[in-house]
Structure formats: structure tokens, C-alpha cells
Design an enzyme around this catalytic site. Structure first.
Site, PDB file in Angstrom:
ATOM      1  N   CYS A  73       0.827  -1.202   0.000  1.00  0.00           N
ATOM      2  CA  CYS A  73       0.000   0.000   0.000  1.00  0.00           C
ATOM      3  C   CYS A  73       0.867   1.260   0.000  1.00  0.00           C
ATOM      4  CB  CYS A  73      -0.973  -0.032   1.176  1.00  0.00           C
ATOM      5  SG  CYS A  73      -2.234   1.257   1.137  1.00  0.00           S
ATOM      6  N   HIS A 163      -3.809  -5.056   0.295  1.00  0.00           N
ATOM      7  CA  HIS A 163      -3.304  -5.538   1.583  1.00  0.00           C
ATOM      8  C   HIS A 163      -3.308  -7.065   1.633  1.00  0.00           C
ATOM      9  CE1 HIS A 163      -3.253  -1.658   3.829  1.00  0.00           C
ATOM     10  NE2 HIS A 163      -4.035  -1.331   2.817  1.00  0.00           N
ATOM     11  N   GLU A 165      -1.956  -8.812   3.896  1.00  0.00           N
ATOM     12  CA  GLU A 165      -1.853  -9.257   5.285  1.00  0.00           C
ATOM     13  C   GLU A 165      -3.200  -9.450   5.965  1.00  0.00           C
ATOM     14  OE1 GLU A 165      -2.040  -4.760   5.690  1.00  0.00           O
ATOM     15  OE2 GLU A 165      -1.398  -6.243   4.219  1.00  0.00           O
TER      16      GLU A 165
END
Length: 208
Positions: A73, A163, A165
């Protein structure tokens, strides 16, 4: 490893944004990580004081040492800014579930995504990349992000606007594993049990 960049340098007009205790700690710690580098996300935009402060921490020379880099990001935006690309303010914030189209293969996607795939990801960003640095190729796009993922396999530098994660990116953990194991060469043999045993042993030695 720089994680949650806004914590290191919060967006603010105050001096705290570029000279906080946390920022000073990050400046001290960052040079010690010579084997791999993670640049993670922030909810703040790329034109805040926090962006400038993090860029000061990220010496462009770090990108010339053959160190594997994954920018997530905000981290992708920082890579582009540091290496000659361009980040611009956008009136449209992309937030929530999105889909990327895989445009090309790269080491980050190996065994996970293939060219032509359409994959679900999670987006959360305000500004947008309008130009990528020389040596990079676009490997994924979304409706609102023409540079949803970029790669320079030669220098082992990768950036994703989404993202990986979070659970909302179903294959995110696999992409991170690719970077950690295939690209950065980390063995993945750490365990809490081993850590606990080592710490207990060290404590016993210290007390004798």
C-alpha cells in the site's frame, strides 16, 4: 522491518510528525535490517508529513544493495517516490473489497496467481501512483489502480497497492510466504517453543 508507517511518523502539522520518539527509534533500527525490508501500510495519504518523514528514513541506497523489498500500500507508493516514479493526490479513495487482474507473472505470484487470473483483494488507500520507476513492470491492475502490483524481479523489489496481510485478500498469506521464503530466503523455522526455550536458557545463564 517497517510496519504501520503512520505509527512511526503520524500525519500532523506538528513537529511530532517528523521528530517523535517512535520516529527516532525507527531511524535507529531501520539500518540494522540489511537482509530484507518490509514497507507496510498507513491510512494517511502520501502527501502528509508522515510520508515525508518515512521517505527520509528510507535511504534510496537501500534499494541498490540487492536487499529484497516488499512494499504494501503506502510502501508501494514510497518505493515509487524513492526510485523515480510519481505519486499523486486522488479525489477517489479506494476502500474495501476489490478485484485485480493479473497482467504478468513474477516471483511474488509464483505458484499462486497466473497471468489472466482475476483475484479478490482488499484495498485501502487515498492517493494513487501515476508513474512507476524504470525497471519495474505492472503485474496486476484493478478498476481504480492501474498499478495494483508492480515488480522488478532483477532487483527483487515488489509493490502491491492492496493488503495481502488481511483475510479479505484470500491468497495474501501465500503471497507473503512467497516473498519471505522464495525471494528473501528466510527459512521459516522459527517457532514460539524454540524461542521460549532459548529465552529460558539465556535467563538461567544470566542468573548463574
Amino acid at each position: 522491518i517497517l510496519d504501520e508507517a503512520h505509527t512511526a511518523a503520524p500525519a500532523s502539522a506538528s513537529k511530532y510528525a517528523i521528530d517523535s520518539r517512535v520516529t527516532r527509534v525507527v531511524r535507529d533500527v531501520a539500518p540494522r535490517f540489511e537482509n530484507r525490508l518490509f514497507l507496510s501500510a498507513t491510512p494517511h495519504n502520501g502527501h502528509s508529513n508522515s510520508f515525508s518523514a518515512i521517505l527520509e528514513i528510507l535511504d534510496p541506497q537501500r534499494f541498490t544493495r540487492g536487499v529484497p523489498v516488499l512494499g504494501i500500500c503506502y510502501g508501494e507508493q514510497a518505493i515509487c517516490d524513492r526510485l523515480g516514479g510519481k505519486v499523486e493526490h486522488s479525489d477517489h479513495r479506494e476502500f474495501g473489497r476489490a478485484f485485480v487482474e493479473v497482467k504478468d507473472d513474477c516471483a511474488l505470484f509464483a505458484g499462486v496467481w497466473n497471468k489472466g487470473d482475476r483475484e479478490q483483494v482488499w484495498m485501502s488507500h487515498g492517493d494513487r501512483i501515476s508513474a512507476i520507476p524504470k525497471g519495474f513492470k505492472v503485474v496486476a491492475v484493478s478498476d481504480s489502480s492501474p498499478y495494483a502490483a508492480i515488480a522488478d524481479d532483477h532487483r527483487r523489489i515488489y509493490g502491491v497497492q492492496f493488503h495481502p496481510e488481511v483475510v479479505h485478500t484470500p491468497d495474501g498469506a501465500k503471497l507473503i510466504a512467497n516473498f519471505v521464503h522464495r525471494i528473501a530466503g528466510c527459512p521459516g523455522d522459527w517457532s514460539m517453543a524454540q524461542f521460549r526455550a532459548a529465552e529460558v536458557a539465556q535467563e538461567r545463564v544470566a542468573r548463574t
